[in-house]
Design a protein around this motif. Structure first.
Motif, PDB file in Angstrom:
ATOM      1  N   LEU A  50      -0.780  -2.729  -1.381  1.00 35.53           N
ATOM      2  CA  LEU A  50      -1.128  -3.692   0.010  1.00 35.53           C
ATOM      3  C   LEU A  50      -0.667  -3.244   1.146  1.00 35.53           C
ATOM      4  O   LEU A  50      -1.195  -3.044   2.086  1.00 35.53           O
ATOM      5  CB  LEU A  50      -0.752  -5.005  -0.401  1.00 35.53           C
ATOM      6  CG  LEU A  50      -1.388  -6.137   0.084  1.00 35.53           C
ATOM      7  CD1 LEU A  50      -2.723  -6.328   0.100  1.00 35.53           C
ATOM      8  CD2 LEU A  50      -0.279  -7.478  -0.347  1.00 35.53           C
ATOM      9  N   ASP A  51       0.647  -2.661   0.907  1.00 37.19           N
ATOM     10  CA  ASP A  51       1.438  -2.070   2.137  1.00 37.19           C
ATOM     11  C   ASP A  51       0.486  -1.004   2.624  1.00 37.19           C
ATOM     12  O   ASP A  51       0.163  -0.900   4.028  1.00 37.19           O
ATOM     13  CB  ASP A  51       2.724  -1.431   1.739  1.00 37.19           C
ATOM     14  CG  ASP A  51       3.869  -2.538   1.557  1.00 37.19           C
ATOM     15  OD1 ASP A  51       3.529  -3.540   1.994  1.00 37.19           O
ATOM     16  OD2 ASP A  51       4.963  -2.020   0.683  1.00 37.19           O
ATOM     17  N   GLY A  54      -2.600  -2.071   4.323  1.00 40.17           N
ATOM     18  CA  GLY A  54      -2.420  -2.856   5.559  1.00 40.17           C
ATOM     19  C   GLY A  54      -2.201  -1.750   6.620  1.00 40.17           C
ATOM     20  O   GLY A  54      -2.618  -1.801   7.875  1.00 40.17           O
ATOM     21  N   GLN A  55      -1.427  -0.663   6.083  1.00 39.74           N
ATOM     22  CA  GLN A  55      -1.360   0.879   7.117  1.00 39.74           C
ATOM     23  C   GLN A  55      -2.670   1.029   7.443  1.00 39.74           C
ATOM     24  O   GLN A  55      -2.772   1.480   8.717  1.00 39.74           O
ATOM     25  CB  GLN A  55      -0.216   1.431   6.649  1.00 39.74           C
ATOM     26  CG  GLN A  55       1.210   1.227   6.300  1.00 39.74           C
ATOM     27  CD  GLN A  55       1.966   2.206   5.350  1.00 39.74           C
ATOM     28  OE1 GLN A  55       1.341   3.417   5.443  1.00 39.74           O
ATOM     29  NE2 GLN A  55       2.864   1.648   4.816  1.00 39.74           N
ATOM     30  N   ALA A  58      -4.717  -0.850  10.187  1.00 40.39           N
ATOM     31  CA  ALA A  58      -3.962  -0.851  11.626  1.00 40.39           C
ATOM     32  C   ALA A  58      -4.506   0.533  12.297  1.00 40.39           C
ATOM     33  O   ALA A  58      -4.749   0.647  13.236  1.00 40.39           O
ATOM     34  CB  ALA A  58      -2.340  -0.980  11.575  1.00 40.39           C
ATOM     35  N   ALA A 129       4.413   1.682  17.151  1.00 36.77           N
ATOM     36  CA  ALA A 129       4.434   0.421  16.515  1.00 36.77           C
ATOM     37  C   ALA A 129       4.228   0.392  15.169  1.00 36.77           C
ATOM     38  O   ALA A 129       4.712  -0.197  14.138  1.00 36.77           O
ATOM     39  CB  ALA A 129       3.737  -0.549  17.426  1.00 36.77           C
ATOM     40  N   ILE A 130       2.917   1.116  14.681  1.00 40.81           N
ATOM     41  CA  ILE A 130       2.505   1.080  13.298  1.00 40.81           C
ATOM     42  C   ILE A 130       3.555   1.799  12.714  1.00 40.81           C
ATOM     43  O   ILE A 130       3.853   1.466  11.373  1.00 40.81           O
ATOM     44  CB  ILE A 130       1.148   1.762  13.069  1.00 40.81           C
ATOM     45  CG1 ILE A 130       0.208   0.898  13.841  1.00 40.81           C
ATOM     46  CG2 ILE A 130       0.812   2.013  11.774  1.00 40.81           C
ATOM     47  CD1 ILE A 130      -1.139   1.735  14.242  1.00 40.81           C
ATOM     48  N   LYS A 133       6.804  -0.225  11.261  1.00 43.26           N
ATOM     49  CA  LYS A 133       6.563  -0.922  10.115  1.00 43.26           C
ATOM     50  C   LYS A 133       6.393  -0.244   8.775  1.00 43.26           C
ATOM     51  O   LYS A 133       6.994  -0.492   7.899  1.00 43.26           O
ATOM     52  CB  LYS A 133       5.061  -1.743  10.333  1.00 43.26           C
ATOM     53  CG  LYS A 133       5.125  -2.604  11.361  1.00 43.26           C
ATOM     54  CD  LYS A 133       3.893  -3.851  11.547  1.00 43.26           C
ATOM     55  CE  LYS A 133       4.511  -4.945  10.668  1.00 43.26           C
ATOM     56  NZ  LYS A 133       5.766  -5.543  11.342  1.00 43.26           N
ATOM     57  N   LYS A 136       9.525   1.399   7.061  1.00 38.33           N
ATOM     58  CA  LYS A 136      10.479   0.665   6.329  1.00 38.33           C
ATOM     59  C   LYS A 136       9.538   0.276   4.946  1.00 38.33           C
ATOM     60  O   LYS A 136      10.149   0.404   3.844  1.00 38.33           O
ATOM     61  CB  LYS A 136      10.676  -1.093   6.948  1.00 38.33           C
ATOM     62  CG  LYS A 136      11.368  -0.844   8.131  1.00 38.33           C
ATOM     63  CD  LYS A 136      11.342  -2.223   8.880  1.00 38.33           C
ATOM     64  CE  LYS A 136      12.129  -2.133  10.147  1.00 38.33           C
ATOM     65  NZ  LYS A 136      12.014  -3.620  10.567  1.00 38.33           N
ATOM     66  N   GLU A 137       8.383   0.329   5.140  1.00 36.67           N
ATOM     67  CA  GLU A 137       7.609   0.031   3.800  1.00 36.67           C
ATOM     68  C   GLU A 137       7.694   1.370   2.905  1.00 36.67           C
ATOM     69  O   GLU A 137       7.789   1.159   1.709  1.00 36.67           O
ATOM     70  CB  GLU A 137       6.066  -0.376   4.316  1.00 36.67           C
ATOM     71  CG  GLU A 137       6.010  -1.581   4.787  1.00 36.67           C
ATOM     72  CD  GLU A 137       4.851  -1.820   5.444  1.00 36.67           C
ATOM     73  OE1 GLU A 137       4.460  -3.184   5.925  1.00 36.67           O
ATOM     74  OE2 GLU A 137       3.792  -0.969   5.715  1.00 36.67           O
TER      75      GLU A 137
ATOM     76  N   PRO B  54       2.252  -9.182  12.803  1.00 38.26           N
ATOM     77  CA  PRO B  54       2.303  -9.069  11.466  1.00 38.26           C
ATOM     78  C   PRO B  54       3.751  -8.987  10.844  1.00 38.26           C
ATOM     79  O   PRO B  54       4.441  -8.123  11.633  1.00 38.26           O
ATOM     80  CB  PRO B  54       1.348  -8.146  11.235  1.00 38.26           C
ATOM     81  CG  PRO B  54       1.149  -7.023  12.116  1.00 38.26           C
ATOM     82  CD  PRO B  54       1.324  -8.092  13.361  1.00 38.26           C
ATOM     83  N   THR B  55       4.243  -9.680   9.869  1.00 39.38           N
ATOM     84  CA  THR B  55       5.331  -9.235   9.143  1.00 39.38           C
ATOM     85  C   THR B  55       5.029  -7.912   8.511  1.00 39.38           C
ATOM     86  O   THR B  55       5.761  -6.937   8.947  1.00 39.38           O
ATOM     87  CB  THR B  55       5.616 -10.353   8.160  1.00 39.38           C
ATOM     88  OG1 THR B  55       4.606 -10.556   7.413  1.00 39.38           O
ATOM     89  CG2 THR B  55       5.979 -11.577   8.996  1.00 39.38           C
ATOM     90  N   TYR B  56       4.493  -7.940   7.224  1.00 39.08           N
ATOM     91  CA  TYR B  56       4.208  -6.580   6.703  1.00 39.08           C
ATOM     92  C   TYR B  56       2.866  -6.120   7.227  1.00 39.08           C
ATOM     93  O   TYR B  56       2.095  -6.930   7.336  1.00 39.08           O
ATOM     94  CB  TYR B  56       4.346  -6.623   5.146  1.00 39.08           C
ATOM     95  CG  TYR B  56       5.851  -6.607   4.650  1.00 39.08           C
ATOM     96  CD1 TYR B  56       6.128  -5.654   3.872  1.00 39.08           C
ATOM     97  CD2 TYR B  56       6.641  -7.573   5.176  1.00 39.08           C
ATOM     98  CE1 TYR B  56       7.346  -5.526   3.342  1.00 39.08           C
ATOM     99  CE2 TYR B  56       7.894  -7.578   4.676  1.00 39.08           C
ATOM    100  CZ  TYR B  56       8.326  -6.639   3.643  1.00 39.08           C
ATOM    101  OH  TYR B  56       9.673  -6.560   3.387  1.00 39.08           O
ATOM    102  N   CYS B  57       2.565  -4.822   7.128  1.00 39.55           N
ATOM    103  CA  CYS B  57       1.342  -4.287   7.511  1.00 39.55           C
ATOM    104  C   CYS B  57       0.062  -5.118   6.715  1.00 39.55           C
ATOM    105  O   CYS B  57      -0.961  -5.078   7.085  1.00 39.55           O
ATOM    106  CB  CYS B  57       1.302  -2.874   7.356  1.00 39.55           C
ATOM    107  SG  CYS B  57       1.942  -1.852   8.379  1.00 39.55           S
ATOM    108  N   LEU B  87       1.235  -5.460  18.029  1.00 42.28           N
ATOM    109  CA  LEU B  87       2.103  -4.813  16.888  1.00 42.28           C
ATOM    110  C   LEU B  87       3.427  -4.600  17.681  1.00 42.28           C
ATOM    111  O   LEU B  87       4.266  -3.826  16.912  1.00 42.28           O
ATOM    112  CB  LEU B  87       1.171  -3.358  16.458  1.00 42.28           C
ATOM    113  CG  LEU B  87       0.006  -3.625  15.563  1.00 42.28           C
ATOM    114  CD1 LEU B  87      -0.765  -2.141  15.691  1.00 42.28           C
ATOM    115  CD2 LEU B  87       0.232  -4.117  14.167  1.00 42.28           C
ATOM    116  N   TRP B  91       7.849  -6.405  14.188  1.00 42.55           N
ATOM    117  CA  TRP B  91       8.572  -7.512  13.502  1.00 42.55           C
ATOM    118  C   TRP B  91       9.848  -7.061  12.761  1.00 42.55           C
ATOM    119  O   TRP B  91       9.400  -6.037  12.071  1.00 42.55           O
ATOM    120  CB  TRP B  91       7.507  -8.523  12.722  1.00 42.55           C
ATOM    121  CG  TRP B  91       8.326  -9.747  12.151  1.00 42.55           C
ATOM    122  CD1 TRP B  91       8.442 -10.792  12.657  1.00 42.55           C
ATOM    123  CD2 TRP B  91       8.683  -9.708  10.830  1.00 42.55           C
ATOM    124  NE1 TRP B  91       8.997 -11.847  11.866  1.00 42.55           N
ATOM    125  CE2 TRP B  91       9.064 -11.074  10.633  1.00 42.55           C
ATOM    126  CE3 TRP B  91       8.780  -8.819   9.487  1.00 42.55           C
ATOM    127  CZ2 TRP B  91       9.811 -11.622   9.343  1.00 42.55           C
ATOM    128  CZ3 TRP B  91       9.187  -9.372   8.554  1.00 42.55           C
ATOM    129  CH2 TRP B  91       9.579 -10.745   8.391  1.00 42.55           C
TER     130      TRP B  91
END
Lengths: 256, 167
Positions: A50-51, A54-55, A58, A129-130, A133, A136-137, B54-57, B87, B91
Motif C-alpha cells: 500500500l505504501d 501510494g508513492q 503521487a 515533498a513526495i 513521505k 520514512k515509509e 495525506p498521512t501515509y502515501c 503534499l 505531514w
C-alpha cells in the motif's frame, strides 16, 4: 483500449522510472494477499504494498502534470504497454517463496531509503515533498525486511538454503539500481534528480552489514542484467501488467 | 484558526470548524483537525476550498475523508466545496494535537511520541501501555491493522494494543 503515448521529456521519464518501480513492486506485494505464511506478515506485506502504490499514485499524478498531455495517474498506470514501463528488472521478478520476496524488498528498500532521503533536498518542491513521505515509509520496509534476512539466513537449514538460492537469483539484478543514462543525468545536473551513485556506498554498507549478520556471504558482482529503465523487460512484467491492466483495457474508464 | 472581525473570516472559521470535525474513518475518535490533516480553508466569492494532506502515501482513508468534508460542508450550506490534496509540507505525527493524543490513548491506541524525524522512527524503545500505563511492553508486529499503526503487547496487563507509529 488503446495505449497512450507519453511525451517522454527527461523529467517525465525520470519521474515515470521511479513511479513504475513503486507500482510494480507494490503490485507484486499485493499478490501475497491471503497467501502469507502468518497473519502478521499478511499485514506487513499488504501495508508495504500500500505504501508503494501510494508513492506510485503521487508520482504518476505529478508525471502527468509535468507532461501536460492530460494523462492522469490511471492513464499512466493502465494504458502504457510493457515497453512503456521503465521500472527496474529487480522489482518485476516473481515473488517466488517468502525468502525471495523479502530479499527483493530488502535489496530495494536499502536503495530506496537513502535515495528518497537524498531527494528531500531536490530543487523540485513536489518531488521533495513526495520523497519526505517515501523515505520514512522505506525506512520501515528496510528495517522489517532486514530483520527477516537475519532470521532466515541465521535460521534453520531450510530457511538458509532458500535465502541463499534467492540471493543467487536476484543478485544479477542489483547492478541496474545504479545505472543512469544521459536523460537521467540531465535531471540530476538540474538539481532535481538524485544520482544513484551517491547512495551506492550506503547501499553496499547496509547490504554487507545485514548479510554478515545473517551469516551469509555477499555475492561477488558478476554479469548484471539491465534494460528495465529503457523498457526492455524480463518475461515476468507482461504477465503482471496483464492482470494489472485487464479491467481498464476491457471496460475502459470503469469506476465503482 | 481564530476568527477575526473580518466578515469573510467568520465564514472561514465556520468552514474550518465543520471540515475539521470530520473524523478519520479508521480511528473515529480523531478528527482531521486533531490529526493535522486539515491544512487550509479558503472562502472567497466562489465555492469554499479545503486543503488536506495525506498521512501515509497509500492511506486509503484519504479519499473517504475528502468525500466526507464535501458532504459536511454542503450540508452546512457551503455550495460545491472543493477539496485539494497538498503534499507540502509533508505531514508528520508531530502535527497531532495534544487533545488528539489524549483521545487516542483513551481509545486504547498508544499515541506517537513527540519530536518526529528519523531518529524517532527507530529510537522508540518504550511505548507505555495505553491500558495500564506500564512500560513493560514489546512489539508483536511492525505493521498493524492500518498503515499508521504497529501491534504491541503489554507484559504487565497482558493486553495487546495498537501503537500509532511515529512518522
Amino acid at each position: 483500449m488503446t495505449s497512450i503515448r507519453v511525451a517522454e521529456t527527461p523529467l517525465v521519464l525520470y519521474i515515470l522510472r521511479r513511479a513504475d518501480d513503486a507500482l510494480v513492486l507494490g503490485h507484486r506485494l499485493s499478490e501475497w494477499c491471503g497467501r502469507a505464511p502468518m497473519m502478521e506478515e499478511e499485514m506487513a506485506l499488504a501495508n508495504m504494498g500500500l505504501d508503494l502504490i501510494g508513492q506510485a499514485r503521487a508520482l504518476y499524478t505529478y508525471a502527468g502534470e509535468v507532461e501536460a498531455q492530460g494523462h492522469d495517474e490511471d492513464a499512466l498506470a493502465y494504458r502504457r504497454d510493457e515497453r512503456g514501463y521503465k521500472n527496474l528488472l529487480l522489482v518485476e521478478q516473481g515473488n517466488g517463496d517468502f525468502a525471495r520476496t523479502m530479499l527483493r524488498q530488502f535489496l530495494y528498500a536499502a536503495y530506496a531509503d537513502p535515495y528518497w532521503r537524498a531527494m528531500t533536498t531536490s530543487r523540485d518542491a513536489t518531488l521533495a515533498a513526495i520523497a519526505a513521505k517515501a523515505e520514512k515509509e522505506m525506512a520501515y520496509h528496510l528495517r522489517h525486511s532486514a530483520e527477516w534476512m537475519i532470521r532466515l539466513g541465521d535460521g534453520t537449514a531450510e530457511s538458509r538454503a532458500r535465502l541463499e538460492r534467492a540471493l543467487a537469483t536476484l543478485w544479477p539484478f542489483t547492478g541496474e539500481l545504479f545505472e543512469i543514462d544521459t536523460l537521467d543525468r540531465e535531471v540530476i545536473d538540474d538539481g532535481i534528480g538524485v544520482d544513484p551513485d551517491s547512495v551506492r556506498d550506503t547501499w553496499t554498507a547496509t547490504v554487507a552489514d545485514i548479510l554478515a549478520r545473517a551469516t551469509l556471504t555477499m555475492p561477488a558482482d558478476g554479469y548484471m542484467q539491465k534494460g528495465g529503465r529503457n523498457g526492455r523487460h524480463s518475461e515476468h512484467l507482461g504477465h503482471l501488467l496483464t492482470e494489472l491492466q485487464y479491467l481498464q483495457r476491457t471496460i475502459p474508464g470503469a469506476t465503482w | 484558526m481564530s476568527a477575526t472581525p473580518d466578515p469573510g473570516e467568520d465564514r472561514r472559521a465556520a468552514a474550518w470548524r465543520i471540515a475539521g470535525a470530520v473524523t478519520d474513518p479508521e480511528i473515529p475518535v480523531l478528527t482531521i483537525a486533531d490529526l493535522g490533516v486539515l491544512r487550509d480553508v479558503r472562502v472567497g466569492d466562489g465555492p469554499v476550498e479545503v486543503d488536506i494532506t495525506p498521512t501515509y502515501c497509500g492511506c486509503p482513508a484519504m479519499n473517504m475523508i475528502a468525500v466526507e468534508i464535501e458532504l459536511a460542508l454542503e450540508k452546512a450550506g457551503f455550495g460545491r466545496p472543493k477539496v485539494n490534496t497538498v503534499l507540502q509540507p509533508a505531514w508528520t505525527t508531530d502535527w497531532m494535537s495534544e487533545d488528539g493524543r489524549a483521545k487516542l490513548k483513551d481509545y486504547g491506541i498508544a499515541p506517537p511520541p513527540k519530536g518526529g524525524g528519523r531518529r524517532a522512527l527507530f529510537g522508540v524503545d518504550t511505548v507505555p501501555c495505553p491500558q495500564c500505563g506500564s512500560i513493560d511492553t514489546g512489539v508483536i508486529a511492525d505493521f498493524g491493522s492500518t498503515a499508521c499503526k504497529a501491534l504491541w503487547r503489554c507484559n504487565a496487563c497482558r493486553e495487546p494494543f495498537d501503537y500509532f507509529k511515529c512518522h
